[in-house]
Design a protein around this motif. Structure first.
Motif, mmCIF file in Angstrom:
data_model
loop_
_atom_site.group_PDB
_atom_site.id
_atom_site.type_symbol
_atom_site.label_atom_id
_atom_site.label_comp_id
_atom_site.label_asym_id
_atom_site.label_seq_id
_atom_site.Cartn_x
_atom_site.Cartn_y
_atom_site.Cartn_z
ATOM 1 N N ALA A 60 0.841 -1.194 0.000
ATOM 2 C CA ALA A 60 0.000 0.000 0.000
ATOM 3 C C ALA A 60 0.880 1.248 0.000
ATOM 4 N N ALA A 61 0.457 2.263 -0.763
ATOM 5 C CA ALA A 61 1.209 3.509 -0.819
ATOM 6 C C ALA A 61 1.256 4.139 0.565
ATOM 7 N N PRO A 62 2.346 4.890 0.876
ATOM 8 C CA PRO A 62 2.477 5.462 2.219
ATOM 9 C C PRO A 62 1.416 6.509 2.551
ATOM 10 N N SER A 63 0.535 6.826 1.591
ATOM 11 C CA SER A 63 -0.540 7.774 1.889
ATOM 12 C C SER A 63 -1.856 7.058 2.188
ATOM 13 N N THR A 64 -1.848 5.728 2.086
ATOM 14 C CA THR A 64 -3.101 4.980 2.186
ATOM 15 C C THR A 64 -3.670 4.930 3.605
ATOM 16 N N GLY A 65 -2.819 4.840 4.588
ATOM 17 C CA GLY A 65 -3.299 4.712 5.958
ATOM 18 C C GLY A 65 -3.638 3.278 6.285
ATOM 19 N N CYS A 66 -4.564 3.089 7.238
ATOM 20 C CA CYS A 66 -5.000 1.738 7.578
ATOM 21 C C CYS A 66 -5.653 1.117 6.350
ATOM 22 N N LEU A 67 -5.673 -0.206 6.338
ATOM 23 C CA LEU A 67 -6.125 -0.887 5.119
ATOM 24 C C LEU A 67 -7.620 -1.198 5.109
ATOM 25 N N HIS A 68 -8.353 -0.677 6.104
ATOM 26 C CA HIS A 68 -9.752 -1.097 6.243
ATOM 27 C C HIS A 68 -10.572 -0.967 4.958
ATOM 28 N N ASP A 69 -10.366 0.114 4.234
ATOM 29 C CA ASP A 69 -11.166 0.322 3.024
ATOM 30 C C ASP A 69 -10.335 0.138 1.766
ATOM 31 N N TYR A 70 -9.248 -0.568 1.910
ATOM 32 C CA TYR A 70 -8.307 -0.659 0.802
ATOM 33 C C TYR A 70 -8.834 -1.542 -0.325
ATOM 34 N N GLN A 71 -8.514 -1.158 -1.535
ATOM 35 C CA GLN A 71 -8.869 -1.964 -2.702
ATOM 36 C C GLN A 71 -7.582 -2.418 -3.387
ATOM 37 N N LEU A 72 -7.516 -3.705 -3.598
ATOM 38 C CA LEU A 72 -6.349 -4.278 -4.257
ATOM 39 C C LEU A 72 -6.244 -3.779 -5.699
ATOM 40 N N THR A 73 -5.062 -3.358 -6.126
ATOM 41 C CA THR A 73 -4.881 -2.868 -7.488
ATOM 42 C C THR A 73 -4.133 -3.908 -8.325
ATOM 43 N N THR A 74 -4.122 -3.693 -9.619
ATOM 44 C CA THR A 74 -3.386 -4.603 -10.503
ATOM 45 C C THR A 74 -1.902 -4.588 -10.163
ATOM 46 N N SER A 75 -1.412 -3.402 -9.812
ATOM 47 C CA SER A 75 0.010 -3.302 -9.467
ATOM 48 C C SER A 75 0.310 -4.084 -8.177
ATOM 49 N N ASP A 76 -0.659 -4.106 -7.238
ATOM 50 C CA ASP A 76 -0.490 -4.931 -6.038
ATOM 51 C C ASP A 76 -0.382 -6.406 -6.414
ATOM 52 N N MET A 77 -1.231 -6.816 -7.376
ATOM 53 C CA MET A 77 -1.221 -8.216 -7.793
ATOM 54 C C MET A 77 0.134 -8.579 -8.399
ATOM 55 N N MET A 78 0.696 -7.633 -9.144
ATOM 56 C CA MET A 78 2.013 -7.872 -9.727
ATOM 57 C C MET A 78 3.070 -8.021 -8.627
ATOM 58 N N LYS A 79 2.995 -7.103 -7.645
ATOM 59 C CA LYS A 79 3.959 -7.169 -6.538
ATOM 60 C C LYS A 79 3.833 -8.501 -5.800
ATOM 61 N N LEU A 80 2.581 -8.932 -5.579
ATOM 62 C CA LEU A 80 2.354 -10.209 -4.897
ATOM 63 C C LEU A 80 2.956 -11.363 -5.672
ATOM 64 N N SER A 81 2.794 -11.282 -6.993
ATOM 65 C CA SER A 81 3.265 -12.388 -7.825
ATOM 66 C C SER A 81 4.787 -12.468 -7.814
ATOM 67 N N GLU A 82 5.429 -11.338 -7.581
ATOM 68 C CA GLU A 82 6.888 -11.312 -7.609
ATOM 69 C C GLU A 82 7.525 -11.577 -6.239
ATOM 70 N N ALA A 83 6.686 -11.535 -5.187
ATOM 71 C CA ALA A 83 7.234 -11.650 -3.831
ATOM 72 C C ALA A 83 7.513 -13.098 -3.457
ATOM 73 N N ASP A 84 8.591 -13.303 -2.687
ATOM 74 C CA ASP A 84 8.853 -14.627 -2.123
ATOM 75 C C ASP A 84 8.095 -14.804 -0.812
ATOM 76 N N ILE A 85 7.872 -13.699 -0.130
ATOM 77 C CA ILE A 85 7.124 -13.775 1.132
ATOM 78 C C ILE A 85 6.310 -12.493 1.284
ATOM 79 N N PHE A 86 5.126 -12.634 1.845
ATOM 80 C CA PHE A 86 4.237 -11.492 2.048
ATOM 81 C C PHE A 86 4.002 -11.368 3.554
ATOM 82 N N ILE A 87 4.463 -10.266 4.141
ATOM 83 C CA ILE A 87 4.342 -10.100 5.591
ATOM 84 C C ILE A 87 3.141 -9.202 5.894
ATOM 85 N N ILE A 88 2.228 -9.735 6.687
ATOM 86 C CA ILE A 88 0.996 -8.992 6.987
ATOM 87 C C ILE A 88 0.896 -8.689 8.482
#
Ligand SMILES: [Zn+2]
Length: 295
Positions: free
Chosen positions: A59-87
């Motif tokens: 999430a961009a540093p301006s997004t804030g908490c993720l409560h109302d967040y919408q996943l973007t295509t660019s997020d999907m790309m980042k996910l696909s390239e990641a070895d690990i996703f820390i939540i």
């Protein structure tokens, strides 16, 4: 509609992951993705100096908490390239639970594993639990340990770095907690806040949050609710309103004007550019704010 959307996202996620799963292996490095700012800050601290490791934030540093967040295509790309996703976990990333479940190969590290969460106060943050656990220094320690353990298992080449960084960080956090304890010892008072995350921070030091004013960004509570809040503030003798930099404070100003309670801003670390020292630096600034508000 929401359900349909998540099904589509899950399908999209699976497709993207299937087609791009090879890309990190080609680049050779170990690629870490974090869901949002607080987790990014903790991860930067723990991975500092690790060889051949990259850390990206979703999430961009301006997004804030993720409560109302919408996943973007660019997020999907980042996910696909990641070895690990820390939540963060605890429902903070609930918008993508289906997407995560659908991407079977994705290594998800839940940093709040084993942390007991407070019930949610409801309102805009939704969810069953108050998932803003990182605002308790004690919980941040556990999150750091979880991140260390997960990374050590997944990327053992850097285990010594993760071990040392986490040990140093835990010492800094103990020091920070001691600063809070000695500064806030004997300080008491009731406050109201615009965000339930503050309960974790103040609760550790015995400061009571009387009321959480849940407002959507840019949306003020209706007149009856506002009147009730003002009445509560007056009868409880509350003198402090904590707002956050991420939300407009027009409602706080009305309450302040009507009751004489003063407005102070606490930073829950959800926006802004993070560096390896952000957690400690921002929490130390928050201590100064709490002190000037309550002393
Ligand atoms: Zn929140």
């Amino acid at each position: 509609m929401k359900k349909l959307l998540s099904i589509i996202l899950a399908a999209l996620c699976a497709a993207v992951l299937a087609s791009c799963g090879e890309s990190t292996e080609e680049s050779g490095g170990y690629s870490i993705l974090t869901s949002f700012n607080p987790i990014y800050a903790l991860t930067l601290r723990i991975t500092d100096g690790a060889e051949n490791v990259s850390v990206q934030n979703m999430a961009a540093p301006s997004t804030g908490c993720l409560h109302d967040y919408q996943l973007t295509t660019s997020d999907m790309m980042k996910l696909s390239e990641a070895d690990i996703f820390i939540i963060n976990g605890g429902g903070m990333e609930s918008f993508m639970e289906k997407a995560m479940a659908a991407s079977s190969g994705l290594n998800v590290l839940n940093s709040s594993d084993g942390i007991e969460m407070l019930p949610s106060s409801g309102g805009h943050d939704g969810g069953e639990y108050n998932s803003h656990v990182w605002l308790s220094i004690d919980n941040a320690k556990k999150q750091a340990e979880n991140i260390r353990d997960g990374l050590t298992e997944a990327n053992p080449e850097n285990s010594a770095v993760y071990e040392q960084n986490t040990a140093d960080f835990l010492n800094e956090l103990t020091q920070l907690d001691n600063e809070y304890r000695s500064a806030l010892g004997g300080v008491s008072g009731k406050v109201i806040s615009f965000h339930e995350g503050i309960i974790y921070l103040l609760g550790d030091y015995g400061i009571e949050v009387e009321e959480i004013i849940e407002t959507e960004p840019g949306v003020s509570p209706d007149p009856a609710t506002l009147a009730n809040i003002i009445e509560d503030v007056k009868t409880s003798g509350i003198q402090v309103i904590f707002t956050e930099p991420q939300y407009p404070d027009s409602t706080a100003q009305v309450i302040s004007r009507e009751t004489g309670a003063e407005i102070y801003t606490l930073d829950p670390l959800v926006t802004g550019d993070m560096s390896r020292d952000s957690y400690v630096t921002i929490m130390r600034e928050n201590l100064d704010v709490i002190l000037s508000a309550l002393k």
